[in-house]
Write a protein that holds these residues in place. Structure first.
Motif, PDB file in Angstrom:
ATOM      1  N   GLY A  19       0.778  -1.331   0.100  1.00 37.86           N
ATOM      2  CA  GLY A  19      -0.110  -0.118   0.099  1.00 37.86           C
ATOM      3  C   GLY A  19       0.779   1.088   0.058  1.00 37.86           C
ATOM      4  N   ASP A  20       2.015   1.187   0.047  1.00 38.74           N
ATOM      5  CA  ASP A  20       3.114   2.447   0.014  1.00 38.74           C
ATOM      6  C   ASP A  20       2.865   2.913  -1.319  1.00 38.74           C
ATOM      7  OD1 ASP A  20       3.765   2.007   2.655  1.00 38.74           O
ATOM      8  OD2 ASP A  20       5.809   1.471   2.336  1.00 38.74           O
ATOM      9  N   LEU A  21       3.102   4.436  -1.187  1.00 38.01           N
ATOM     10  CA  LEU A  21       2.913   5.068  -2.580  1.00 38.01           C
ATOM     11  C   LEU A  21       4.627   5.501  -2.827  1.00 38.01           C
ATOM     12  CD1 LEU A  21       0.020   7.226  -2.624  1.00 38.01           C
ATOM     13  CD2 LEU A  21       0.429   5.337  -3.749  1.00 38.01           C
ATOM     14  N   LEU A  22       5.274   5.290  -3.715  1.00 39.46           N
ATOM     15  CA  LEU A  22       6.546   5.800  -4.015  1.00 39.46           C
ATOM     16  C   LEU A  22       6.417   7.049  -4.995  1.00 39.46           C
ATOM     17  CD1 LEU A  22       8.359   2.685  -4.935  1.00 39.46           C
ATOM     18  CD2 LEU A  22       7.796   3.582  -2.673  1.00 39.46           C
ATOM     19  N   VAL A  23       7.337   8.102  -4.382  1.00 41.53           N
ATOM     20  CA  VAL A  23       7.527   9.372  -5.236  1.00 41.53           C
ATOM     21  C   VAL A  23       8.789   9.398  -5.777  1.00 41.53           C
ATOM     22  CG1 VAL A  23       7.322  11.893  -5.200  1.00 41.53           C
ATOM     23  CG2 VAL A  23       5.863  10.655  -3.550  1.00 41.53           C
ATOM     24  N   VAL A  24       8.507   9.124  -7.300  1.00 41.61           N
ATOM     25  CA  VAL A  24       9.808   8.847  -8.105  1.00 41.61           C
ATOM     26  C   VAL A  24      10.230  10.318  -8.969  1.00 41.61           C
ATOM     27  CG1 VAL A  24      10.783   7.325  -9.943  1.00 41.61           C
ATOM     28  CG2 VAL A  24       9.262   6.512  -7.911  1.00 41.61           C
ATOM     29  N   ILE A  25      11.614  10.571  -8.954  1.00 41.56           N
ATOM     30  CA  ILE A  25      11.723  11.734 -10.173  1.00 41.56           C
ATOM     31  C   ILE A  25      12.897  11.039 -10.973  1.00 41.56           C
ATOM     32  CG2 ILE A  25      13.806  12.627  -8.575  1.00 41.56           C
ATOM     33  CD1 ILE A  25      12.546  15.291  -9.154  1.00 41.56           C
ATOM     34  N   GLY A  26      12.616  11.507 -12.177  1.00 38.21           N
ATOM     35  CA  GLY A  26      13.545  10.968 -13.147  1.00 38.21           C
ATOM     36  C   GLY A  26      13.396  11.469 -14.574  1.00 38.21           C
ATOM     37  N   SER A  27      13.985  11.003 -15.486  1.00 32.65           N
ATOM     38  CA  SER A  27      13.837  11.194 -17.119  1.00 32.65           C
ATOM     39  C   SER A  27      12.552  10.349 -17.587  1.00 32.65           C
ATOM     40  CB  SER A  27      15.037  10.999 -18.052  1.00 32.65           C
ATOM     41  OG  SER A  27      15.282   9.560 -18.360  1.00 32.65           O
ATOM     42  N   ASN A  28      11.898  10.789 -18.308  1.00 33.23           N
ATOM     43  CA  ASN A  28      10.443  10.419 -18.756  1.00 33.23           C
ATOM     44  C   ASN A  28      10.980   8.841 -19.243  1.00 33.23           C
ATOM     45  OD1 ASN A  28       9.078  12.419 -18.083  1.00 33.23           O
ATOM     46  ND2 ASN A  28       9.155  13.290 -20.317  1.00 33.23           N
ATOM     47  N   ARG A  29      11.959   8.772 -19.933  1.00 37.47           N
ATOM     48  CA  ARG A  29      12.513   7.210 -20.667  1.00 37.47           C
ATOM     49  C   ARG A  29      12.780   6.270 -19.225  1.00 37.47           C
ATOM     50  NH1 ARG A  29      16.876   6.789 -25.107  1.00 37.47           N
ATOM     51  NH2 ARG A  29      15.595   8.438 -25.997  1.00 37.47           N
ATOM     52  N   ASP A  30      13.437   6.918 -18.382  1.00 31.56           N
ATOM     53  CA  ASP A  30      13.922   6.075 -17.323  1.00 31.56           C
ATOM     54  C   ASP A  30      12.697   5.725 -16.471  1.00 31.56           C
ATOM     55  OD1 ASP A  30      16.401   6.098 -17.832  1.00 31.56           O
ATOM     56  OD2 ASP A  30      16.838   7.963 -16.550  1.00 31.56           O
ATOM     57  N   ILE A  31      11.866   6.629 -16.184  1.00 31.07           N
ATOM     58  CA  ILE A  31      10.619   6.302 -15.619  1.00 31.07           C
ATOM     59  C   ILE A  31       9.725   5.184 -16.095  1.00 31.07           C
ATOM     60  CG2 ILE A  31       8.377   7.288 -14.824  1.00 31.07           C
ATOM     61  CD1 ILE A  31       9.732   9.876 -13.863  1.00 31.07           C
ATOM     62  N   SER A  32       9.506   5.408 -17.566  1.00 33.88           N
ATOM     63  CA  SER A  32       8.729   4.517 -18.348  1.00 33.88           C
ATOM     64  C   SER A  32       9.607   3.071 -18.040  1.00 33.88           C
ATOM     65  CB  SER A  32       8.769   4.736 -20.018  1.00 33.88           C
ATOM     66  OG  SER A  32       8.427   5.853 -19.885  1.00 33.88           O
ATOM     67  N   LYS A  33      10.781   2.792 -18.027  1.00 34.51           N
ATOM     68  CA  LYS A  33      11.376   1.699 -18.014  1.00 34.51           C
ATOM     69  C   LYS A  33      11.262   1.151 -16.572  1.00 34.51           C
ATOM     70  CE  LYS A  33      15.443   2.907 -19.949  1.00 34.51           C
ATOM     71  NZ  LYS A  33      17.053   2.772 -19.577  1.00 34.51           N
ATOM     72  N   LEU A  34      10.922   1.946 -15.557  1.00 30.61           N
ATOM     73  CA  LEU A  34      10.735   1.411 -14.380  1.00 30.61           C
ATOM     74  C   LEU A  34       9.247   0.880 -14.305  1.00 30.61           C
ATOM     75  CD1 LEU A  34      11.262   1.472 -11.187  1.00 30.61           C
ATOM     76  CD2 LEU A  34      10.364   4.025 -11.290  1.00 30.61           C
ATOM     77  N   GLU A  35       8.261   1.822 -15.105  1.00 30.67           N
ATOM     78  CA  GLU A  35       6.916   1.377 -14.953  1.00 30.67           C
ATOM     79  C   GLU A  35       6.836  -0.223 -15.356  1.00 30.67           C
ATOM     80  OE1 GLU A  35       5.132   4.765 -16.936  1.00 30.67           O
ATOM     81  OE2 GLU A  35       5.251   6.083 -15.395  1.00 30.67           O
ATOM     82  N   GLU A  36       7.377  -0.165 -16.674  1.00 34.32           N
ATOM     83  CA  GLU A  36       7.365  -1.321 -17.374  1.00 34.32           C
ATOM     84  C   GLU A  36       7.759  -2.665 -16.534  1.00 34.32           C
ATOM     85  OE1 GLU A  36       9.105  -0.681 -21.173  1.00 34.32           O
ATOM     86  OE2 GLU A  36       7.872   0.756 -21.623  1.00 34.32           O
ATOM     87  N   ASN A  37       9.001  -2.508 -15.895  1.00 35.63           N
ATOM     88  CA  ASN A  37       9.581  -3.738 -15.352  1.00 35.63           C
ATOM     89  C   ASN A  37       9.174  -3.882 -13.892  1.00 35.63           C
ATOM     90  OD1 ASN A  37      11.366  -4.444 -17.439  1.00 35.63           O
ATOM     91  ND2 ASN A  37      12.302  -2.608 -17.295  1.00 35.63           N
TER      92      ASN A  37
END
Ligand code: ATP
Length: 218
Positions: free
Chosen positions: A198-216
Motif C-alpha cells: 500500500g505504500d506510494l513511491l514518489v519517483v523523479i527521473g527522466s521520462n524514458r527512465d521512468i517508463s522503464k521502471l513502470e514497465e519492469n
C-alpha cells in the motif's frame, strides 16, 4: 490573509476553478463576455461581472490590478487570450496564470510575461496515457520536457524489499524521493527502509527512465 482571485473566461475550465476557489472560501471575481455565464456564476463567485477583457479601459475599471492572482481561461479565442494577458501585464497584476490552447499559444504567452502557462488538455492526456500503461501510476507531473515526477503504488514485487534491494537508481537512473505510507510521509528514505503493502513511491527521473521502471517493476 486570503488571496484575492479573478477568473476571466467561465467555460468548463475557468468555471470549475472559480467554483472551487469560492468553495474553499476565497474571494473570486468572475469575468466573462457572455451575460449568460455571468448569470450562472452570480451566486457562486463573490462578484460576477460581464466584460470584454480585450477592452483595456473596461478591464482597468474593474480594478483587476488590485487582485493577487488573475487566471485567464479563455481558450478558443487565442487573440483575446493574448491581448487580455498583455493588458493584465500592463496593469502590473502580480501573478497571471493563462490557459494555452496549443504550443504556439503557450510560447507567445510565456514571451509576453504570463507568470504561469497551463495546458490542461495536454497535461491530462500525458497523465492518462501513463495511467493506461500502468494502473499503478497515480500521479504524473511534468517537471520539464524530459523529466517528471510520478507517484507509483508499490507493486507486489516491491513489497518487503528495501530500497537497497530494489536498487532503482542503478537499474533505471530514477530516484525515489519519498515513500508515503498510510500514516507517515518519509521524505528522506534510506537504503534500509522497507517497502510495505500500500505504500506510494514518489519517483523523479527522466521520462524514458521512468517508463522503464513502470514497465519492469509495476
Ligand atoms: P472550456 O474549454 O473551458 O469549456 P469553452 O469552450 O466554453 O471553454 P472558450 O472559447 O474556451 O469556451 O472560452 C471560455 C470562456 O471565455 C467563454 O465563456 C467565453 O465567453 C469567454 N471569453 C471569450 N472571449 C472573451 C473576452 N474577450 N472577454 C471575456 N471573456 C471571454
Amino acid at each position: 490573509m486570503k488571496k484575492q482571485f479573478a477568473v476571466i473566461g467561465l467555460g468548463r475550465f475557468g468555471g470549475s476553478i472559480c467554483q472551487t476557489l469560492a468553495e474553499i472560501g476565497h474571494e473570486v471575481l468572475a469575468i466573462d463576455i457572455q451575460e449568460e455565464r455571468i448569470n450562472d456564476f452570480a451566486s457562486i463567485a463573490t462578484q460576477a461581472i460581464r466584460c470584454d477583457t480585450t477592452d483595456e479601459q473596461a478591464l482597468r475599471e474593474l480594478g483587476v490590478r488590485n487582485f493577487d492572482h488573475v487566471i485567464v481561461a479563455i481558450g478558443e479565442n487565442i487573440q483575446a487570450s493574448i491581448l487580455t494577458t498583455l493588458i493584465l501585464k500592463d496593469l502590473e497584476v502580480p501573478y497571471i496564470t493563462v490557459k494555452a490552447q496549443n504550443d504556439y499559444h503557450e510560447k507567445v504567452l510565456s514571451k509576453i510575461g504570463a507568470t504561469k502557462v497551463i495546458h490542461p488538455e495536454r497535461d491530462m492526456g500525458v497523465r492518462f496515457a501513463h495511467n493506461l500503461i500502468s494502473e499503478n501510476v497515480l500521479e504524473f507531473i511534468e517537471l520539464s520536457q524530459d523529466h517528471s515526477l510520478v507517484e507509483i503504488i508499490a507493486s507486489e514485487k516491491m513489497v518487503g524489499k528495501t530500497l537497497l534491494d530494489l536498487d532503482i537508481r542503478a537499474k533505471y537512473g530514477c530516484n525515489i524521493m519519498a515513500i508515503k505510507s498510510e500514516d507517515h510521509l518519509n521524505i528522506s528514505p534510506r537504503a534500509e527502509d522497507i517497502i510495505k503493502k500500500g505504500d506510494l513511491l514518489v519517483v523523479i527521473g527522466s521520462n524514458r527512465d521512468i517508463s522503464k521502471l513502470e514497465e519492469n517493476e509495476t
